[in-house]
Write a protein that holds these residues in place. Structure first.
Motif, short mmCIF file in Angstrom:
data_model
loop_
_atom_site.label_atom_id
_atom_site.label_comp_id
_atom_site.label_asym_id
_atom_site.label_seq_id
_atom_site.Cartn_x
_atom_site.Cartn_y
_atom_site.Cartn_z
N UNK B 91 0.83 -1.21 0.00
CA UNK B 91 0.00 0.00 0.00
C UNK B 91 0.86 1.25 0.00
N UNK B 92 1.95 1.19 0.78
CA UNK B 92 2.83 2.36 0.89
C UNK B 92 3.51 2.63 -0.45
N UNK B 93 3.94 1.53 -1.14
CA UNK B 93 4.58 1.71 -2.44
C UNK B 93 3.60 2.32 -3.43
N UNK B 94 2.35 1.79 -3.42
CA UNK B 94 1.32 2.34 -4.31
C UNK B 94 1.11 3.82 -3.99
N UNK B 95 1.04 4.13 -2.69
CA UNK B 95 0.83 5.52 -2.28
C UNK B 95 1.96 6.40 -2.79
#
Lengths: 268, 299, 221
Positions: B91-95
């Protein structure tokens, strides 16, 4: 002589011998139980170095210290506000005017009747985003414990000799002055042990903060347990820290109590 | 009074012990289980973004930072490790990549912890600009917030020990299966698989601990979350891989901000076509074999 | 309103869950708390020390941690009671809540014992009653009367503490609330209010009952 020593005779030779036997048996049983628990935990791999070694790293100790700091901050703020609320509501309930004492009683019974957990959830969800987790935790702690402290203080005032209030009225003090300068200080002092016990409850309840994402000690403990798969060891460490802090608070309370009882102002 | 002294001595001893421990502690941080190997993916920060028709973007641009709501307690997806100052996970990478597409550098992102129950309110009152937090797109939520994506199609799955005989939800009869109290996966087990014995705790890590100790036979929730725990377990746990629901994860944003939604969908599409998506997935959740990359749904 | 009305069954079973959990914990902690209090005033130093240590350790541990150690520590010791997971978790919760509440019951009773005039105990001893006899026939029956109000607050606090068991596989009010919020995230204030009312019914109702008991025993004095 304390009450407990009145309940039984000074032990004679036979009783002393029995005591020694009971002591030895009890200590052996206790040691046996501890050994068994340790053995079972070890068997389940809970004493593997990998489960405990994270705690030897300074970073993890830093996390624990930071969490502890947040716990103490929430507890300190909670205590301050709970005391304020406590005094205000105690005075409100003691008021002779019904339009003050009735609503005070209703609000007090309302917040006293709810679990702290529900109060925290309530503030957190209702004020979602607008209030920080710390506010949710402190509000929950202060509202509930404030009401309990209000009742403690009120009980303390009611337990004072009637003459105190009457004398104050006789010398021309108003109701408010009587409360502020005569009744409340005495009630506060006599109820101090109970109030401190409530502060310990408050401190422990701050451990529920992790449920509303407040990053206190138990939040850190949960984090460590998740990242290193050592939930049980992490909780053991957490419990040890909590017990230590609370014992220190209790010791401080005893010290304070002794100091206050030495104070020359004591009226007999 | 006798007790006070004892408590004092006990306290002092314990404090001394704690200090001694701190003094001889190893510096740095222990390595926890982590799927990632190799360097973290980098995302090209767009420089010529102009989204004046998006109130959220305009506000964030003026403030010079983008506030993104993420989970802090889901290994592999959004997890703030003990001692870390930034969360990590898919999720953090996508963010980060979406933020880059909107012209925000990694250091301009502020990650804010959200839990499942406050994602909508956080978006509605502007506490966060975006939500990337295992956020399933559904019609009820579309009434109050908008979704970009999906960027991943999760499905409710089972996490079991590596030698378990459970191969799907139909094997759950009489078995103990664990999830989070009140969550949708837990409610689905009660409704559709009433023969299973459901156990619920307040966090998934307690479920995983129970699985490790053998107190339960399976843990159930979205496969992405389970993959994170499997990746963390260094081979002791596996995801069964037979999802029995569809949970398209989307990026939540304020209702009606179409310009922002289009821009995010654009950057998601680019991310998925140029291979960065796969890199981000493998960096955080492990092998991406058999995983289909979804197309954003421009509804 | 429909978030409450359409999930009334869930709330009702949660309410019942809280009541059952509270009832068994109350019985358990009244018994164990009295035993602890007796140990704390007993002639045997080891028993005194054991009870004191127990009370000081458990009372100073947050209840979530006590619940955790019961639900996660005891399985490692292969201690569990019950056939289904729900029963096992329920029994762990009763055990943890009892272990925790007993400390407060013990302290309340101990302070009650302290209010019984010294002469009573001395008289009991002088007519040859043993420690157990004097405690059972003379001290406790008198002490219990001053103990009713503090005991009432301990029990009411315990009822509210059962909310913490929701995190450990217990179906009670808070877990019902969490389930309904997951279904109806749009009506959170209403769901919170409904849960609050349920708790108020319990705590205020219990307060009334204890008030009655208090008046009863006070007349008898």
């Amino acid at each position: 002589m304390s009450a407990s020593q009145v309940l039984f005779d000074a032990p004679g030779p036979k009783a002393r011998r029995n005591n020694v036997i009971i002591s030895i048996v009890a200590v052996l049983l206790l040691l046996g139980a501890i050994a068994w628990i340790v053995f079972k935990f070890a068997e389940a791999g809970q004493f593997e170095a990998s489960k405990w070694s994270p705690f030897s790293y300074t970073d993890i100790q830093g996390v624990l210290l930071k969490g502890l700091g947040s716990t103490l901050l929430a507890a300190a703020l909670g205590t301050v506000f709970a005391m304020l609320i406590g005094v205000i509501f105690a005075v409100g309930r003691l008021s002779t005017k019904r339009w003050i004492s009735l609503p005070t009683t209703i609000v007090l019974e309302f917040f006293r009747g709810l679990p702290v957990l529900l109060l925290m959830f309530g503030v957190y969800y209702l004020g979602s985003g607008k209030v920080s987790p710390l506010v949710a935790v402190v509000t929950g702690l202060a509202l509930y414990n404030g009401m309990v402290i209000a009742e403690i203080i009120r009980a303390g005032v009611l337990a004072l000799p009637k003459g105190q209030g009457e004398a104050a009225t006789a010398v021309g003090l108003t109701r408010g002055q009587t409360l502020r300068t005569i009744l409340l200080p005495q009630a506060f002092r006599s109820m101090l042990p109970t109030i401190i016990a409530q502060v310990v409850v408050l401190l422990k309840d701050s451990a529920l903060g992790y449920l509303v994402t407040y990053q206190e000690l138990l939040y850190a403990i949960n984090n460590i347990g998740r990242d290193y798969q050592n939930l049980l060891p992490a909780f053991i460490v957490g419990a040890a820290i909590f017990i230590l802090i609370n014992l220190l608070v209790a010791a401080f309370a005893k010290w304070l109590e002794r100091r206050l009882s030495r104070s020359p102002k004591k009226i007999k | 009074m006798r007790f006070t002294k004892k408590a004092g001595v006990f306290g002092a001893t314990a404090l001394a012990a704690a200090l001694a421990l701190t003094a001889c502690g190893q510096s740095g941080s222990p390595n926890g289980g982590n799927a990632s190997a190799g360097p973290s993916p980098e995302y090209k920060v767009a420089s010529d973004v102009k989204l004046d028709s998006s109130p959220t973007w305009t506000k964030a641009n003026k403030a010079g930072k983008l506030v993104i709501g993420v989970k802090f307690d889901q290994p592999g997806l959004g997890n703030k490790k003990a001692g870390a100052d930034k969360p990590e996970g898919f999720d953090i990478e996508i963010a980060k990549s979406v933020a880059a597409g909107l012209g925000f550098k990694p250091e301009q992102i502020e990650f804010k912890e959200t839990v499942s129950k406050n994602r909508e309110p956080f978006l509605q009152n502007g506490t966060v600009d975006l939500v990337v937090a295992t956020y399933t797109i559904n019609d009820a939520r579309k009434k109050v917030v908008d979704f970009a994506g999906p960027y991943y199609i999760a499905g409710q799955d089972l996490l079991v020990k590596k030698d378990s005989t459970i191969t799907g939800p139909d094997d759950l009869k009489g078995k103990k299966v664990c999830s989070v109290d009140g969550s949708t996966p837990a409610q689905r087990i009660t409704e559709k698989y009433p023969d299973a014995q459901l156990v619920t705790y307040d966090t998934y890590s307690k479920c995983v601990d129970n699985l490790n100790s053998g107190s339960v036979d399976a843990v159930t929730t979205d496969d992405a979350i389970l993959r994170g725990y499997a990746a963390q377990s260094s081979g002791a746990l596996k995801v069964v891989g037979k999802p029995f629901s569809q949970e398209p994860y989307g990026i939540g944003l304020a209702k009606g901000d179409t310009a922002l939604r289009t821009a995010i969908n654009d950057s998601l599409e680019k991310l998925e076509s140029d291979g960065t998506w796969k890199k981000a997935f493998e960096y955080t959740l492990g092998s991406s074999e058999g995983i289909t990359i979804p197309k954003p749904d421009r509804y | 309103m429909d978030a409450i009305t359409s999930n009334l069954g869930l709330f009702a079973s949660g309410f019942w869950g809280t009541i059952v959990l509270s009832f068994f914990t109350m019985v358990g902690s009244l018994i164990f708390g009295t035993v602890l209090a007796a140990m704390r005033v007993s002639p045997t130093p080891v028993l005194r020390a054991a009870a004191t240590t127990y009370v000081n350790v458990v009372r100073n541990t947050p209840l979530t941690l006590v619940l955790f150690f019961c639900a996660f520590g005891l399985p490692y010791l292969q201690i569990s009671f019950g056939n289904t997971t729900d029963q096992v978790s329920f029994n762990y919760a009763v055990l943890a809540l009892t272990a925790y509440t007993s400390c407060f019951v013990c302290e309340a009773i101990r302070s009650g014992i302290a209010t019984v005039p010294l002469g009573q105990a001395e008289a009991a001893r002088s007519i040859g009653l043993t420690f157990t006899q004097s405690l059972r026939f003379i001290i406790l029956p008198q002490g219990i009367r001053t103990v009713v109000p503090p005991l009432a607050s301990v029990i009411i606090a315990m009822v509210k503490n059962t909310s913490i068991a929701s995190g450990f596989n217990n179906k009670e009010l808070i877990s019902a609330m969490n389930g309904v919020i997951e279904l109806r995230g749009d009506q959170v204030p209403l769901i919170l209010a409904g849960t609050a009312i349920a708790y108020l019914i319990l705590s205020i109702g219990l307060g009334q009952i204890f008030g009655l008991i208090e008046r009863k025993v006070r007349i008898a004095r």
